[in-house]
Write a protein that holds these residues in place. Structure first.
Motif, mmCIF file in Angstrom:
data_model
loop_
_atom_site.group_PDB
_atom_site.id
_atom_site.type_symbol
_atom_site.label_atom_id
_atom_site.label_comp_id
_atom_site.label_asym_id
_atom_site.label_seq_id
_atom_site.Cartn_x
_atom_site.Cartn_y
_atom_site.Cartn_z
ATOM 1 N N TYR A 27 0.874 -1.178 0.000
ATOM 2 C CA TYR A 27 0.000 0.000 0.000
ATOM 3 C C TYR A 27 0.905 1.219 0.000
ATOM 4 C CZ TYR A 27 -3.583 3.310 1.699
ATOM 5 O OH TYR A 27 -4.444 4.375 1.837
ATOM 6 N N HIS A 28 1.051 1.834 -1.182
ATOM 7 C CA HIS A 28 2.051 2.898 -1.327
ATOM 8 C C HIS A 28 1.610 3.843 -2.438
ATOM 9 C CE1 HIS A 28 5.842 4.966 -1.888
ATOM 10 N NE2 HIS A 28 6.403 4.286 -0.908
ATOM 11 N N TYR B 153 14.744 3.007 -1.737
ATOM 12 C CA TYR B 153 14.732 3.138 -0.279
ATOM 13 C C TYR B 153 14.092 4.461 0.139
ATOM 14 C CZ TYR B 153 16.394 3.454 4.525
ATOM 15 O OH TYR B 153 16.455 3.592 5.885
ATOM 16 N N HIS B 154 14.396 5.501 -0.609
ATOM 17 C CA HIS B 154 13.857 6.835 -0.319
ATOM 18 C C HIS B 154 12.330 6.861 -0.468
ATOM 19 C CE1 HIS B 154 14.055 11.186 0.122
ATOM 20 N NE2 HIS B 154 13.304 11.325 -0.955
ATOM 21 N N LEU B 155 11.788 6.069 -1.378
ATOM 22 C CA LEU B 155 10.331 5.998 -1.537
ATOM 23 C C LEU B 155 9.648 5.531 -0.255
ATOM 24 C CD1 LEU B 155 9.656 4.487 -5.089
ATOM 25 C CD2 LEU B 155 9.462 6.868 -4.363
ATOM 26 N N PHE B 156 10.322 4.677 0.493
ATOM 27 C CA PHE B 156 9.714 4.151 1.729
ATOM 28 C C PHE B 156 9.901 5.102 2.907
ATOM 29 C CE2 PHE B 156 10.180 0.281 -0.797
ATOM 30 C CZ PHE B 156 8.906 -0.239 -0.671
ATOM 31 N N THR B 157 10.982 5.838 2.908
ATOM 32 C CA THR B 157 11.185 6.767 4.020
ATOM 33 C C THR B 157 10.436 8.082 3.792
ATOM 34 O OG1 THR B 157 13.248 7.554 3.013
ATOM 35 C CG2 THR B 157 13.413 5.779 4.650
ATOM 36 N N PRO C 195 7.475 8.736 1.183
ATOM 37 C CA PRO C 195 6.527 8.556 0.075
ATOM 38 C C PRO C 195 5.984 9.907 -0.393
ATOM 39 C CG PRO C 195 5.560 7.859 2.171
ATOM 40 C CD PRO C 195 7.012 8.101 2.429
ATOM 41 N N ASN C 196 5.712 9.999 -1.694
ATOM 42 C CA ASN C 196 5.361 11.285 -2.298
ATOM 43 C C ASN C 196 3.953 11.226 -2.896
ATOM 44 O OD1 ASN C 196 5.273 13.721 -3.646
ATOM 45 N ND2 ASN C 196 6.662 13.086 -5.284
ATOM 46 N N TYR C 197 3.021 11.976 -2.315
ATOM 47 C CA TYR C 197 1.640 11.950 -2.815
ATOM 48 C C TYR C 197 1.458 12.829 -4.057
ATOM 49 C CZ TYR C 197 1.196 16.344 -0.132
ATOM 50 O OH TYR C 197 1.371 17.603 0.376
ATOM 51 N N GLU C 198 2.471 13.609 -4.425
ATOM 52 C CA GLU C 198 2.338 14.522 -5.571
ATOM 53 C C GLU C 198 2.592 13.843 -6.916
ATOM 54 O OE1 GLU C 198 4.902 17.786 -4.768
ATOM 55 O OE2 GLU C 198 3.506 18.746 -3.382
ATOM 56 N N ASP C 199 3.169 12.652 -6.910
ATOM 57 C CA ASP C 199 3.475 11.945 -8.162
ATOM 58 C C ASP C 199 3.035 10.486 -8.005
ATOM 59 O OD1 ASP C 199 4.412 11.480 -10.693
ATOM 60 O OD2 ASP C 199 6.509 11.270 -10.103
ATOM 61 N N PRO C 200 1.710 10.255 -7.931
ATOM 62 C CA PRO C 200 1.227 8.938 -7.521
ATOM 63 C C PRO C 200 1.012 7.939 -8.657
ATOM 64 C CG PRO C 200 -0.614 10.450 -7.642
ATOM 65 C CD PRO C 200 0.604 11.229 -8.036
ATOM 66 N N LEU C 201 1.096 6.664 -8.297
ATOM 67 C CA LEU C 201 0.578 5.580 -9.128
ATOM 68 C C LEU C 201 -0.679 5.013 -8.477
ATOM 69 C CD1 LEU C 201 3.608 3.442 -10.427
ATOM 70 C CD2 LEU C 201 2.124 4.964 -11.720
ATOM 71 N N ASN C 202 -0.660 4.919 -7.153
ATOM 72 C CA ASN C 202 -1.851 4.530 -6.390
ATOM 73 C C ASN C 202 -2.500 5.824 -5.889
ATOM 74 O OD1 ASN C 202 -3.696 3.730 -4.383
ATOM 75 N ND2 ASN C 202 -2.506 1.892 -3.880
ATOM 76 N N HIS C 203 -3.472 6.309 -6.670
ATOM 77 C CA HIS C 203 -4.058 7.619 -6.379
ATOM 78 C C HIS C 203 -4.844 7.622 -5.068
ATOM 79 C CE1 HIS C 203 -3.050 9.538 -10.244
ATOM 80 N NE2 HIS C 203 -3.084 8.299 -10.697
ATOM 81 N N GLU C 204 -5.453 6.488 -4.729
ATOM 82 C CA GLU C 204 -6.221 6.411 -3.485
ATOM 83 C C GLU C 204 -5.301 6.565 -2.277
ATOM 84 O OE1 GLU C 204 -9.017 3.230 -1.031
ATOM 85 O OE2 GLU C 204 -8.567 2.874 -3.153
ATOM 86 N N ALA C 205 -4.179 5.806 -2.293
ATOM 87 C CA ALA C 205 -3.218 5.903 -1.187
ATOM 88 C C ALA C 205 -2.627 7.308 -1.108
ATOM 89 C CB ALA C 205 -2.112 4.867 -1.365
ATOM 90 N N ALA C 206 -2.370 7.913 -2.269
ATOM 91 C CA ALA C 206 -1.808 9.270 -2.286
ATOM 92 C C ALA C 206 -2.772 10.275 -1.660
ATOM 93 C CB ALA C 206 -1.475 9.674 -3.720
ATOM 94 N N ALA C 207 -4.069 10.139 -1.960
ATOM 95 C CA ALA C 207 -5.066 11.066 -1.413
ATOM 96 C C ALA C 207 -5.159 10.934 0.102
ATOM 97 C CB ALA C 207 -6.423 10.803 -2.057
ATOM 98 N N VAL C 208 -5.074 9.697 0.613
ATOM 99 C CA VAL C 208 -5.133 9.481 2.064
ATOM 100 C C VAL C 208 -3.892 10.072 2.723
ATOM 101 C CG1 VAL C 208 -5.224 7.756 3.913
ATOM 102 C CG2 VAL C 208 -6.560 7.417 1.822
ATOM 103 N N LEU C 209 -2.711 9.861 2.118
ATOM 104 C CA LEU C 209 -1.477 10.423 2.683
ATOM 105 C C LEU C 209 -1.563 11.946 2.729
ATOM 106 C CD1 LEU C 209 1.465 10.265 3.666
ATOM 107 C CD2 LEU C 209 2.179 10.143 1.256
ATOM 108 N N ARG C 210 -2.113 12.549 1.688
ATOM 109 C CA ARG C 210 -2.210 14.006 1.617
ATOM 110 C C ARG C 210 -3.212 14.561 2.638
ATOM 111 N NH1 ARG C 210 -4.587 14.772 -3.444
ATOM 112 N NH2 ARG C 210 -6.562 14.724 -2.323
#
Length: 207
Positions: free
Chosen positions: A125-126, A158-162, A164-179
């Protein structure tokens, strides 16, 4: 009356003769290359496999790896297939602390002029990794340059896990929740890593 020397005409250039000479040189090179291969294999052993420029560069990259302790590289197909390998990442901070995520790497024979193809084999979930394992990382796409290497890519993952960037998403749902709700995002990540459903999607345990 003074005698004038006739000027010598410069030798005429023939395109066809130039091609002929070039072709002859290439044929000579191929003959010498074949002779070298035959000499190498004269001991009756298996034919010596020629390495592509990509393989030679990859050997160099691997010999110079300088990874954090949380990252490891393995070669499931052994030393005869170094162009396909796996990297495991176990983040030691951030939302994904304690999880283990496996990535497959496929390296092209023309590497480093083409970025390696990377997929996440662990369903996660990322915001920057979709449920099929496709990875959104700029250095694997438009920002790839031949001066970059495998070490750079692994640090990028590794940086993606430390972070995560909601501004350039592939999983748009997860990005919206993070934001919009970082606390809920953290809860979803822990639920997914522990083995369970987030929405309609099931995630296998990876912690």
């Amino acid at each position: 009356m003074k005698y004038r020397k006739k000027k010598k005409k410069p030798p005429s250039f023939s395109l066809s003769s130039a091609f002929h000479r070039t072709g002859a040189m290439i044929r000579l090179f191929k003959v010498k290359e074949k002779q070298r291969e035959l000499a190498e294999n004269a001991n009756g052993g298996a034919p010596v496999k020629k390495q592509s420029p990509g393989e030679l560069r990859l050997h160099k990259d691997i010999s110079e790896l300088n990874l954090p302790k949380s990252c490891a590289i393995t070669f499931p197909n052994g030393k005869d297939n170094l162009m396909n390998f796996e990297v495991s990442i176990r983040p030691d901070e951030g939302y994904y602390f304690g999880g283990t995520f496996l990535f497959s790497f496929q390296v092209s024979p023309i590497y480093p002029h083409e970025a390696p193809k990377v997929k996440c084999k662990t369903k996660v979930y990322h915001p920057n990794i979709d449920l099929e394992g496709n990875v959104c990382l700029n250095i694997l796409r438009e920002d790839w340059k031949p001066v970059l290497n495998i070490n750079t890519v692994i640090y990028g993952l590794y940086h993606l896990f430390t972070e995560p960037n909601y501004e350039d998403p592939l999983n748009h749902e997860a990005a919206a929740v993070l934001r919009d709700n970082p606390k809920m995002f953290e809860s979803n990540v822990r639920r997914a890593m522990s083995g369970g459903y987030v929405g309609q999607n099931f995630f296998a345990r990876c912690i």
